[in-house]
Motif scaffolding. Structure first.
Motif, PDB file in Angstrom:
ATOM      1  N   LYS A  28       0.824  -1.202   0.000  1.00  0.00           N
ATOM      2  CA  LYS A  28       0.000   0.000   0.000  1.00  0.00           C
ATOM      3  C   LYS A  28       0.861   1.256   0.000  1.00  0.00           C
ATOM      4  CE  LYS A  28      -3.968  -2.174   2.183  1.00  0.00           C
ATOM      5  NZ  LYS A  28      -4.930  -2.094   3.298  1.00  0.00           N
ATOM      6  N   CYS A  29       2.164   1.075  -0.185  1.00  0.00           N
ATOM      7  CA  CYS A  29       3.090   2.207  -0.273  1.00  0.00           C
ATOM      8  C   CYS A  29       3.007   2.805  -1.671  1.00  0.00           C
ATOM      9  CB  CYS A  29       4.525   1.746  -0.007  1.00  0.00           C
ATOM     10  SG  CYS A  29       4.785   1.074   1.644  1.00  0.00           S
ATOM     11  N   GLY A  30       3.447   4.013  -1.814  1.00  0.00           N
ATOM     12  CA  GLY A  30       3.461   4.682  -3.111  1.00  0.00           C
ATOM     13  C   GLY A  30       4.719   4.381  -3.903  1.00  0.00           C
ATOM     14  N   TYR A  31       5.416   3.312  -3.553  1.00  0.00           N
ATOM     15  CA  TYR A  31       6.658   2.915  -4.222  1.00  0.00           C
ATOM     16  C   TYR A  31       6.772   1.395  -4.211  1.00  0.00           C
ATOM     17  CZ  TYR A  31       7.923   3.072   0.745  1.00  0.00           C
ATOM     18  OH  TYR A  31       7.927   2.923   2.103  1.00  0.00           O
ATOM     19  N   THR A  32       7.646   0.857  -5.035  1.00  0.00           N
ATOM     20  CA  THR A  32       7.858  -0.587  -5.114  1.00  0.00           C
ATOM     21  C   THR A  32       8.526  -1.090  -3.840  1.00  0.00           C
ATOM     22  OG1 THR A  32       8.068  -0.460  -7.506  1.00  0.00           O
ATOM     23  CG2 THR A  32       8.963  -2.429  -6.462  1.00  0.00           C
ATOM     24  N   VAL A  33       8.056  -2.257  -3.371  1.00  0.00           N
ATOM     25  CA  VAL A  33       8.629  -2.925  -2.201  1.00  0.00           C
ATOM     26  C   VAL A  33       8.924  -4.367  -2.603  1.00  0.00           C
ATOM     27  CG1 VAL A  33       8.181  -3.666   0.172  1.00  0.00           C
ATOM     28  CG2 VAL A  33       7.337  -1.453  -0.602  1.00  0.00           C
ATOM     29  N   TRP A  34      10.004  -4.918  -2.092  1.00  0.00           N
ATOM     30  CA  TRP A  34      10.383  -6.303  -2.332  1.00  0.00           C
ATOM     31  C   TRP A  34      10.209  -7.050  -1.018  1.00  0.00           C
ATOM     32  CZ3 TRP A  34      12.332  -2.090  -4.589  1.00  0.00           C
ATOM     33  CH2 TRP A  34      12.539  -2.103  -5.979  1.00  0.00           C
ATOM     34  N   PRO A  35       8.990  -7.558  -0.717  1.00  0.00           N
ATOM     35  CA  PRO A  35       8.786  -8.248   0.552  1.00  0.00           C
ATOM     36  C   PRO A  35       9.523  -9.582   0.565  1.00  0.00           C
ATOM     37  CG  PRO A  35       6.839  -8.449  -0.793  1.00  0.00           C
ATOM     38  CD  PRO A  35       7.775  -7.533  -1.522  1.00  0.00           C
ATOM     39  N   ALA A  36       9.882 -10.002   1.762  1.00  0.00           N
ATOM     40  CA  ALA A  36      10.532 -11.291   1.965  1.00  0.00           C
ATOM     41  C   ALA A  36       9.905 -11.951   3.172  1.00  0.00           C
ATOM     42  CB  ALA A  36      12.028 -11.098   2.171  1.00  0.00           C
ATOM     43  N   ALA A  37      10.010 -13.270   3.243  1.00  0.00           N
ATOM     44  CA  ALA A  37       9.424 -14.015   4.346  1.00  0.00           C
ATOM     45  C   ALA A  37      10.232 -15.273   4.623  1.00  0.00           C
ATOM     46  CB  ALA A  37       7.980 -14.396   4.018  1.00  0.00           C
ATOM     47  N   LEU A  38      10.282 -15.625   5.895  1.00  0.00           N
ATOM     48  CA  LEU A  38      10.850 -16.908   6.316  1.00  0.00           C
ATOM     49  C   LEU A  38       9.815 -17.595   7.171  1.00  0.00           C
ATOM     50  CD1 LEU A  38      14.524 -16.060   7.277  1.00  0.00           C
ATOM     51  CD2 LEU A  38      13.707 -17.293   5.282  1.00  0.00           C
ATOM     52  N   PRO A  39       9.287 -18.734   6.787  1.00  0.00           N
ATOM     53  CA  PRO A  39       9.489 -19.333   5.464  1.00  0.00           C
ATOM     54  C   PRO A  39       8.688 -18.575   4.399  1.00  0.00           C
ATOM     55  CG  PRO A  39       7.912 -20.635   6.724  1.00  0.00           C
ATOM     56  CD  PRO A  39       8.396 -19.529   7.641  1.00  0.00           C
ATOM     57  N   GLY A  40       9.074 -18.733   3.163  1.00  0.00           N
ATOM     58  CA  GLY A  40       8.295 -18.134   2.084  1.00  0.00           C
ATOM     59  C   GLY A  40       9.070 -17.555   0.933  1.00  0.00           C
ATOM     60  N   GLY A  41      10.301 -17.066   1.138  1.00  0.00           N
ATOM     61  CA  GLY A  41      11.087 -16.539   0.024  1.00  0.00           C
ATOM     62  C   GLY A  41      10.975 -15.042  -0.131  1.00  0.00           C
ATOM     63  N   GLY A  42      10.667 -14.584  -1.338  1.00  0.00           N
ATOM     64  CA  GLY A  42      10.576 -13.161  -1.611  1.00  0.00           C
ATOM     65  C   GLY A  42      10.032 -12.885  -2.997  1.00  0.00           C
ATOM     66  N   THR A  43       9.638 -11.632  -3.228  1.00  0.00           N
ATOM     67  CA  THR A  43       9.093 -11.232  -4.518  1.00  0.00           C
ATOM     68  C   THR A  43       9.196  -9.714  -4.644  1.00  0.00           C
ATOM     69  OG1 THR A  43       7.237 -11.583  -6.035  1.00  0.00           O
ATOM     70  CG2 THR A  43       6.676 -10.942  -3.777  1.00  0.00           C
ATOM     71  N   VAL A  44       8.653  -9.195  -5.722  1.00  0.00           N
ATOM     72  CA  VAL A  44       8.572  -7.747  -5.929  1.00  0.00           C
ATOM     73  C   VAL A  44       7.103  -7.364  -6.027  1.00  0.00           C
ATOM     74  CG1 VAL A  44       8.831  -7.967  -8.437  1.00  0.00           C
ATOM     75  CG2 VAL A  44       9.303  -5.778  -7.344  1.00  0.00           C
ATOM     76  N   LEU A  45       6.719  -6.257  -5.363  1.00  0.00           N
ATOM     77  CA  LEU A  45       5.338  -5.773  -5.410  1.00  0.00           C
ATOM     78  C   LEU A  45       5.328  -4.293  -5.745  1.00  0.00           C
ATOM     79  CD1 LEU A  45       3.711  -7.338  -2.210  1.00  0.00           C
ATOM     80  CD2 LEU A  45       3.525  -8.146  -4.568  1.00  0.00           C
ATOM     81  N   ASN A  46       4.653  -3.958  -6.819  1.00  0.00           N
ATOM     82  CA  ASN A  46       4.394  -2.557  -7.121  1.00  0.00           C
ATOM     83  C   ASN A  46       3.204  -2.108  -6.283  1.00  0.00           C
ATOM     84  OD1 ASN A  46       6.432  -2.131  -9.158  1.00  0.00           O
ATOM     85  ND2 ASN A  46       5.230  -3.508 -10.439  1.00  0.00           N
ATOM     86  N   THR A  47       2.954  -0.827  -6.216  1.00  0.00           N
ATOM     87  CA  THR A  47       1.841  -0.290  -5.441  1.00  0.00           C
ATOM     88  C   THR A  47       0.537  -1.002  -5.792  1.00  0.00           C
ATOM     89  OG1 THR A  47       2.926   1.851  -5.335  1.00  0.00           O
ATOM     90  CG2 THR A  47       0.561   1.823  -4.905  1.00  0.00           C
ATOM     91  N   GLY A  48      -0.177  -1.484  -4.779  1.00  0.00           N
ATOM     92  CA  GLY A  48      -1.469  -2.135  -4.965  1.00  0.00           C
ATOM     93  C   GLY A  48      -1.402  -3.632  -5.214  1.00  0.00           C
ATOM     94  N   GLU A  49      -0.238  -4.184  -5.458  1.00  0.00           N
ATOM     95  CA  GLU A  49      -0.115  -5.625  -5.720  1.00  0.00           C
ATOM     96  C   GLU A  49      -0.011  -6.407  -4.419  1.00  0.00           C
ATOM     97  OE1 GLU A  49       2.065  -5.720 -10.065  1.00  0.00           O
ATOM     98  OE2 GLU A  49       3.349  -5.825  -8.295  1.00  0.00           O
ATOM     99  N   SER A  50      -0.391  -7.704  -4.480  1.00  0.00           N
ATOM    100  CA  SER A  50      -0.353  -8.578  -3.316  1.00  0.00           C
ATOM    101  C   SER A  50       0.427  -9.848  -3.621  1.00  0.00           C
ATOM    102  CB  SER A  50      -1.775  -8.964  -2.877  1.00  0.00           C
ATOM    103  OG  SER A  50      -2.471  -7.833  -2.422  1.00  0.00           O
ATOM    104  N   TRP A  51       0.920 -10.469  -2.571  1.00  0.00           N
ATOM    105  CA  TRP A  51       1.668 -11.729  -2.637  1.00  0.00           C
ATOM    106  C   TRP A  51       1.140 -12.640  -1.550  1.00  0.00           C
ATOM    107  CZ3 TRP A  51       6.739 -12.393   0.359  1.00  0.00           C
ATOM    108  CH2 TRP A  51       7.355 -13.622   0.065  1.00  0.00           C
ATOM    109  N   SER A  52       0.751 -13.864  -1.885  1.00  0.00           N
ATOM    110  CA  SER A  52       0.257 -14.839  -0.916  1.00  0.00           C
ATOM    111  C   SER A  52       1.355 -15.832  -0.581  1.00  0.00           C
ATOM    112  CB  SER A  52      -0.947 -15.598  -1.464  1.00  0.00           C
ATOM    113  OG  SER A  52      -2.033 -14.725  -1.626  1.00  0.00           O
ATOM    114  N   ILE A  53       1.562 -16.046   0.709  1.00  0.00           N
ATOM    115  CA  ILE A  53       2.557 -16.996   1.198  1.00  0.00           C
ATOM    116  C   ILE A  53       1.792 -18.108   1.901  1.00  0.00           C
ATOM    117  CG2 ILE A  53       4.578 -17.319   2.670  1.00  0.00           C
ATOM    118  CD1 ILE A  53       4.761 -14.157   2.607  1.00  0.00           C
TER     119      ILE A  53
END
Length: 144
Positions: A28-53
């Motif tokens: 929900k930020c106004g910039y790209t974020v690269w979330p990461a998770a343990l366990p789960g890995g990581g990805t890239v999210l542009n504003t408004g995008e979601s990632w399911s772990i």
């Protein structure tokens, strides 16, 4: 810096399998974020995008954090982030380097088997974040 209303939202939701959960990370930020998770890995999210772990049954605890200022080449195998970098890879196998805003969770580990979660700034701050359970997760005992 983003306003309080713009944040990386982490949602703990119930999955079909008992004690398995799905964590949904929404940028929900106004910039790209690269979330990461343990366990789960990581990805890239542009504003408004979601990632399911999908966190498998039997997983007791984990961590989720946002990385900023990243650049990856060669299908995410080589790169670096200004904050939260975890060894130069997109899919993390260890917690990122400071500073990171860190969401932590423990499943069925509280009193009466309740889930527990928190946002930690012990390793610094790099992105605003919230961590909320879904209504269906609360119905089964929810976080404490």
């Amino acid at each position: 810096m983003a306003s309080v209303l713009r944040l990386l939202a982490v949602l703990l939701a119930a999955a079909v399998v008992a004690d398995a959960v799905t964590i949904v990370v929404t940028n929900k930020c106004g910039y790209t974020v690269w979330p990461a998770a343990l366990p789960g890995g990581g990805t890239v999210l542009n504003t408004g995008e979601s990632w399911s772990i999908d966190v498998p049954a039997g997983t007791r605890s984990g961590r989720v954090w946002g990385r900023t200022g990243c650049g990856f080449i060669a299908n995410g195998t080589l790169g670096q982030c200004q904050t939260g970098d975890c060894g130069g890879t997109l899919a993390c196998s260890k917690v990122g380097f400071e500073p990171i805003t860190l969401a932590e969770y423990s499943l069925a580990s509280g009193a009466g088997g309740a889930d527990q979660f928190d946002i930690s700034l012990v390793h610094g701050f790099n992105a605003p974040m919230s961590f909320l359970p879904s209504a269906s997760r609360c119905a089964r005992g929810g976080p404490s």
